[in-house]
Design an enzyme around this catalytic site. Sequence first.
Site, PDB file in Angstrom:
ATOM      1  N   ASP A  18      47.767  41.081  39.869  1.00 14.32           N
ATOM      2  CA  ASP A  18      48.093  41.262  38.453  1.00 14.32           C
ATOM      3  C   ASP A  18      49.028  40.142  37.975  1.00 14.32           C
ATOM      4  OD1 ASP A  18      46.632  43.560  38.725  1.00 14.32           O
ATOM      5  OD2 ASP A  18      48.362  44.866  38.950  1.00 14.32           O
ATOM      6  N   GLU A 251      40.963  39.550  43.274  1.00 14.01           N
ATOM      7  CA  GLU A 251      40.104  38.805  42.346  1.00 14.01           C
ATOM      8  C   GLU A 251      40.574  37.389  42.052  1.00 14.01           C
ATOM      9  OE1 GLU A 251      40.704  42.231  40.487  1.00 14.01           O
ATOM     10  OE2 GLU A 251      39.311  42.880  42.020  1.00 14.01           O
TER      11      GLU A 251
HETATM   12  C1  LIG Z   1      48.377  34.002  49.983  1.00 18.95           C
HETATM   13  C2  LIG Z   1      48.922  33.532  48.666  1.00 18.95           C
HETATM   14  C3  LIG Z   1      48.452  34.030  47.477  1.00 18.95           C
HETATM   15  N1  LIG Z   1      48.957  33.569  46.302  1.00 18.95           N
HETATM   16  C4  LIG Z   1      48.512  34.131  45.021  1.00 18.95           C
HETATM   17  C5  LIG Z   1      47.067  33.909  44.662  1.00 18.95           C
HETATM   18  C6  LIG Z   1      46.835  35.052  43.692  1.00 18.95           C
HETATM   19  O1  LIG Z   1      47.293  34.671  42.410  1.00 18.95           O
HETATM   20  C7  LIG Z   1      47.704  36.170  44.230  1.00 18.95           C
HETATM   21  C8  LIG Z   1      46.919  37.185  45.032  1.00 18.95           C
HETATM   22  O2  LIG Z   1      46.130  37.937  44.170  1.00 18.95           O
HETATM   23  P1  LIG Z   1      44.649  38.372  44.527  1.00 18.95           P
HETATM   24  O3  LIG Z   1      43.947  37.246  45.107  1.00 18.95           O
HETATM   25  O4  LIG Z   1      44.008  38.972  43.322  1.00 18.95           O
HETATM   26  O5  LIG Z   1      44.821  39.482  45.685  1.00 18.95           O
HETATM   27  P2  LIG Z   1      45.822  40.747  45.822  1.00 18.95           P
HETATM   28  O6  LIG Z   1      45.243  41.614  46.836  1.00 18.95           O
HETATM   29  O7  LIG Z   1      47.202  40.296  46.081  1.00 18.95           O
HETATM   30  O8  LIG Z   1      45.776  41.442  44.401  1.00 18.95           O
HETATM   31  C9  LIG Z   1      45.093  42.660  44.166  1.00 18.95           C
HETATM   32  O9  LIG Z   1      45.956  43.447  43.369  1.00 18.95           O
HETATM   33  C10 LIG Z   1      45.422  44.705  43.010  1.00 18.95           C
HETATM   34  C11 LIG Z   1      46.448  45.486  42.237  1.00 18.95           C
HETATM   35  C12 LIG Z   1      44.173  44.465  42.197  1.00 18.95           C
HETATM   36  O10 LIG Z   1      43.666  45.603  41.681  1.00 18.95           O
HETATM   37  C13 LIG Z   1      43.208  43.773  43.108  1.00 18.95           C
HETATM   38  O11 LIG Z   1      41.987  43.647  42.489  1.00 18.95           O
HETATM   39  C14 LIG Z   1      43.774  42.429  43.496  1.00 18.95           C
HETATM   40  O12 LIG Z   1      43.860  41.595  42.369  1.00 18.95           O
HETATM   41  O13 LIG Z   1      48.675  35.550  45.073  1.00 18.95           O
HETATM   42  C15 LIG Z   1      49.927  32.584  46.264  1.00 18.95           C
HETATM   43  O14 LIG Z   1      50.363  32.157  45.188  1.00 18.95           O
HETATM   44  N2  LIG Z   1      50.413  32.112  47.458  1.00 18.95           N
HETATM   45  C16 LIG Z   1      49.959  32.544  48.672  1.00 18.95           C
HETATM   46  O15 LIG Z   1      50.427  32.060  49.720  1.00 18.95           O
END
Ligand SMILES: Cc1cn([C@H]2C[C@H](O)[C@@H](COP(=O)(O)OP(=O)(O)O[C@H]3O[C@@H](C)[C@H](O)[C@@H](O)[C@H]3O)O2)c(=O)[nH]c1=O
Length: 348
Positions: A18, A251
Amino acid sequence: MASKRWDIFCRVIDNHGDVGVCWRLCRDLVRRGQWARLWLDDARALSWMAPHCPSGLEVHPWPDSDWFPSGGPGEVVIEAFGCELPECVKRQLPGASTHWFNLEYLSAEPYVERSHGLPSPVGFGPAQGMTKIFWYPGFTTKTGGLLRELDLLEQQRRHQNAAFWRRLGVPLTPSQPLISLFCYPHAPVDWLIGQLQISTAGAPVTVLVCGNTVAPTQVPSHVTVRRLPWLSQEDYDALLWSCDLNVVRGEDSLVRAIWANKPFLWHIYRQDDGAHDAKLEAFMRLWPGGAVTEAWRTLWRGWNGLIPLDTLGPVALSPWATPWHRVLREQLLGQKDLCTQLMEAVQG
Ligand SMILES: Cc1cn([C@H]2C[C@H](O)[C@@H](COP(=O)(O)OP(=O)(O)O[C@H]3O[C@@H](C)[C@H](O)[C@@H](O)[C@H]3O)O2)c(=O)[nH]c1=O
């Protein structure tokens, strides 16, 4: 386009998607000359995700029930993922804001095209008379699109792998495949590592374990496992460009894996009602046909627990460069990105 003031509201449910999406959107808006304020009930993740705040972008704590800065909300208000706007904001919307969007979760399912852009007139309460528009990101021209910075391809062209790995402190071994691993705790990580052994015929592989991902426990001698700290979003994106195979979750990382132009495996966010099953299948229907693609679909189903792993047999993860992800990326690059579409929607 003339500069507008955008207020984006986000409540953190769990994980980081989010905040990740909202930060990315804000960053993209200010790079295009807009002013953005991000209102968060939990900003902790920004300490690693976004160590630098670009000018034109402000981050604020969630407003309490009767306080909102003088000047009121901006011309454009976005409530992310159905978070209810605070009362004090709703009260000031009429007269201050000309556009109010509810930014929804990303999906490739057919309902997205049907629901994108639907208006929801507010018939009572403090924001009476306003109309909220549902904004559905998606993978077709009839949806709200995907976040993609205007200079993304240029950034990718300029990216230098060797310097990047040096900065991250990851030693490079020529021709040794690198795999980034970002998935939920229930992922069959040990099984995946076992498959790598089959795919590479025992040749060395490095697995980079990202964020709070649980590291594999059964590690054959040819596999090197390195844990990375949480990276900034910009570095995480660059990590995906630099690896040979990316395992992503949620996502936001899914979209970044698409742009990275490398083969990837998606660990979908699991929902109690099983809705993730249809969501995964819908995404895989975007891929082109063919036997290799079908083998990857089977792999994705197994990895996500939709079919038992022991029915899969050995899975060939190599050759790394399967064509389906390239075809998908090319097709999506031809569509308008989310920020462009939003800005066009509020123009005038
Ligand atoms: C591993 C990593 C990720 N990120 C960022 C990338 C993304 O913006 C964020 C991770 O988000 P996502 O990839 O979406 O995975 P998530 O599992 O963290 O987020 C989830 O949250 C739930 C509440 C939602 O309903 C899900 O659909 C999903 O969006 O973290 C970094 O900035 N640095 C890092 O080292």
